[in-house]
Design a protein around this motif. Structure first.
Motif, PDB file in Angstrom:
ATOM      1  N   VAL A  64      86.294  -2.805   6.333  1.00 16.01           N
ATOM      2  CA  VAL A  64      85.380  -2.257   7.332  1.00 16.01           C
ATOM      3  C   VAL A  64      85.836  -2.707   8.711  1.00 16.01           C
ATOM      4  O   VAL A  64      86.079  -3.882   8.953  1.00 16.01           O
ATOM      5  N   ARG A  65      85.959  -1.725   9.597  1.00 18.22           N
ATOM      6  CA  ARG A  65      86.319  -2.012  10.984  1.00 18.22           C
ATOM      7  C   ARG A  65      85.150  -1.656  11.887  1.00 18.22           C
ATOM      8  O   ARG A  65      84.279  -0.885  11.507  1.00 18.22           O
ATOM      9  N   MET A  66      85.134  -2.234  13.056  1.00 16.35           N
ATOM     10  CA  MET A  66      84.015  -1.982  13.960  1.00 16.35           C
ATOM     11  C   MET A  66      84.503  -1.614  15.349  1.00 16.35           C
ATOM     12  O   MET A  66      85.583  -2.005  15.772  1.00 16.35           O
ATOM     13  N   LEU A  67      83.679  -0.817  16.030  1.00 11.53           N
ATOM     14  CA  LEU A  67      83.969  -0.399  17.391  1.00 11.53           C
ATOM     15  C   LEU A  67      82.689  -0.576  18.203  1.00 11.53           C
ATOM     16  O   LEU A  67      81.669   0.041  17.892  1.00 11.53           O
ATOM     17  N   GLU A  68      82.759  -1.446  19.208  1.00 10.85           N
ATOM     18  CA  GLU A  68      81.603  -1.680  20.068  1.00 10.85           C
ATOM     19  C   GLU A  68      81.640  -0.686  21.224  1.00 10.85           C
ATOM     20  O   GLU A  68      82.606  -0.640  21.969  1.00 10.85           O
ATOM     21  N   PHE A  69      80.587   0.108  21.360  1.00  8.65           N
ATOM     22  CA  PHE A  69      80.544   1.124  22.400  1.00  8.65           C
ATOM     23  C   PHE A  69      80.137   0.561  23.752  1.00  8.65           C
ATOM     24  O   PHE A  69      80.498   1.096  24.785  1.00  8.65           O
ATOM     25  N   GLY A  70      79.381  -0.520  23.773  1.00  7.45           N
ATOM     26  CA  GLY A  70      78.950  -1.099  25.049  1.00  7.45           C
ATOM     27  C   GLY A  70      77.989  -0.176  25.783  1.00  7.45           C
ATOM     28  O   GLY A  70      77.335   0.677  25.200  1.00  7.45           O
ATOM     29  N   ASN A  71      77.950  -0.336  27.070  1.00  6.77           N
ATOM     30  CA  ASN A  71      77.044   0.422  27.922  1.00  6.77           C
ATOM     31  C   ASN A  71      77.702   1.726  28.366  1.00  6.77           C
ATOM     32  O   ASN A  71      78.697   1.703  29.087  1.00  6.77           O
ATOM     33  N   PRO A  72      77.150   2.889  28.009  1.00  7.76           N
ATOM     34  CA  PRO A  72      77.762   4.164  28.398  1.00  7.76           C
ATOM     35  C   PRO A  72      77.882   4.338  29.909  1.00  7.76           C
ATOM     36  O   PRO A  72      78.753   5.065  30.381  1.00  7.76           O
ATOM     37  N   ARG A  73      77.039   3.693  30.674  1.00  8.15           N
ATOM     38  CA  ARG A  73      77.123   3.813  32.137  1.00  8.15           C
ATOM     39  C   ARG A  73      78.400   3.177  32.694  1.00  8.15           C
ATOM     40  O   ARG A  73      78.783   3.445  33.828  1.00  8.15           O
ATOM     41  N   GLU A  74      79.024   2.337  31.888  1.00 17.12           N
ATOM     42  CA  GLU A  74      80.257   1.676  32.326  1.00 17.12           C
ATOM     43  C   GLU A  74      81.512   2.396  31.862  1.00 17.12           C
ATOM     44  O   GLU A  74      82.621   1.973  32.161  1.00 17.12           O
ATOM     45  N   TRP A  75      81.357   3.481  31.113  1.00 15.22           N
ATOM     46  CA  TRP A  75      82.513   4.232  30.645  1.00 15.22           C
ATOM     47  C   TRP A  75      83.128   4.959  31.834  1.00 15.22           C
ATOM     48  O   TRP A  75      82.473   5.684  32.556  1.00 15.22           O
ATOM     49  N   ASP A  76      84.431   4.802  32.009  1.00 17.73           N
ATOM     50  CA  ASP A  76      85.089   5.435  33.146  1.00 17.73           C
ATOM     51  C   ASP A  76      86.210   6.390  32.754  1.00 17.73           C
ATOM     52  O   ASP A  76      86.736   7.107  33.590  1.00 17.73           O
ATOM     53  N   LYS A  77      86.577   6.400  31.462  1.00 18.74           N
ATOM     54  CA  LYS A  77      87.641   7.294  31.013  1.00 18.74           C
ATOM     55  C   LYS A  77      87.560   7.445  29.496  1.00 18.74           C
ATOM     56  O   LYS A  77      86.814   6.740  28.827  1.00 18.74           O
ATOM     57  N   ILE A  78      88.335   8.339  28.953  1.00 21.98           N
ATOM     58  CA  ILE A  78      88.402   8.536  27.510  1.00 21.98           C
ATOM     59  C   ILE A  78      89.293   7.460  26.916  1.00 21.98           C
ATOM     60  O   ILE A  78      90.377   7.170  27.438  1.00 21.98           O
ATOM     61  N   HIS A  79      88.854   6.869  25.825  1.00 18.10           N
ATOM     62  CA  HIS A  79      89.637   5.853  25.116  1.00 18.10           C
ATOM     63  C   HIS A  79      89.986   6.389  23.736  1.00 18.10           C
ATOM     64  O   HIS A  79      89.186   7.085  23.111  1.00 18.10           O
ATOM     65  N   TYR A  80      91.157   6.067  23.251  1.00 10.88           N
ATOM     66  CA  TYR A  80      91.601   6.476  21.928  1.00 10.88           C
ATOM     67  C   TYR A  80      91.815   5.240  21.079  1.00 10.88           C
ATOM     68  O   TYR A  80      92.322   4.229  21.565  1.00 10.88           O
ATOM     69  N   PHE A  81      91.429   5.327  19.798  1.00  9.61           N
ATOM     70  CA  PHE A  81      91.561   4.197  18.890  1.00  9.61           C
ATOM     71  C   PHE A  81      92.207   4.674  17.595  1.00  9.61           C
ATOM     72  O   PHE A  81      91.940   5.786  17.134  1.00  9.61           O
ATOM     73  N   SER A  82      93.038   3.847  17.007  1.00  7.81           N
ATOM     74  CA  SER A  82      93.658   4.164  15.725  1.00  7.81           C
ATOM     75  C   SER A  82      92.641   3.930  14.614  1.00  7.81           C
ATOM     76  O   SER A  82      92.046   2.867  14.517  1.00  7.81           O
ATOM     77  N   PHE A  83      92.444   4.946  13.796  1.00  7.38           N
ATOM     78  CA  PHE A  83      91.501   4.837  12.692  1.00  7.38           C
ATOM     79  C   PHE A  83      92.222   4.703  11.359  1.00  7.38           C
ATOM     80  O   PHE A  83      91.679   4.212  10.396  1.00  7.38           O
TER      81      PHE A  83
END
Length: 96
Positions: A64-83
């Motif tokens: 099991v892997r996890m991805l923390e999204f954090g605060n959407p108001r702080e998102w400034d660009k698209i991020h890509y992650f290896s699944f």
């Protein structure tokens, strides 16, 4: 049907419950337009809405892997992650 759990064991319990409805490769073989399809559960995911965390594992990697999204108001660009990653195996730890 699950027994009550605390926050520390909730994610594990969700994955245990979802395992009951996973489809292994080959168990379903519907025919569509003369072709046999082989659908399977490609990934299983659970979300911790309060903490904004995605937990997931794939059919080929049950770690099991996890991805923390954090605060959407702080998102400034698209991020890509290896699944996609290879399954790893850990030896049992010997105890005295």
């Amino acid at each position: 049907m699950s027994l009550p759990v605390d926050d520390d064991s909730a994610i594990n319990e969700v994955f245990q419950l979802l395992t009951a409805v996973n489809n292994p490769k080959g168990v379903l073989r519907p025919v569509e337009n003369g072709q046999v399809l082989v659908p399977w559960t490609q990934y299983t995911a659970a979300y911790d809405i309060r903490n904004r965390v995605l937990y997931a594992h794939t059919y080929d990697n049950r770690n099991v892997r996890m991805l923390e999204f954090g605060n959407p108001r702080e998102w400034d660009k698209i991020h890509y992650f290896s699944f996609i990653s290879r399954q790893t195996y850990e030896p049992f730890a010997e105890e005295n």
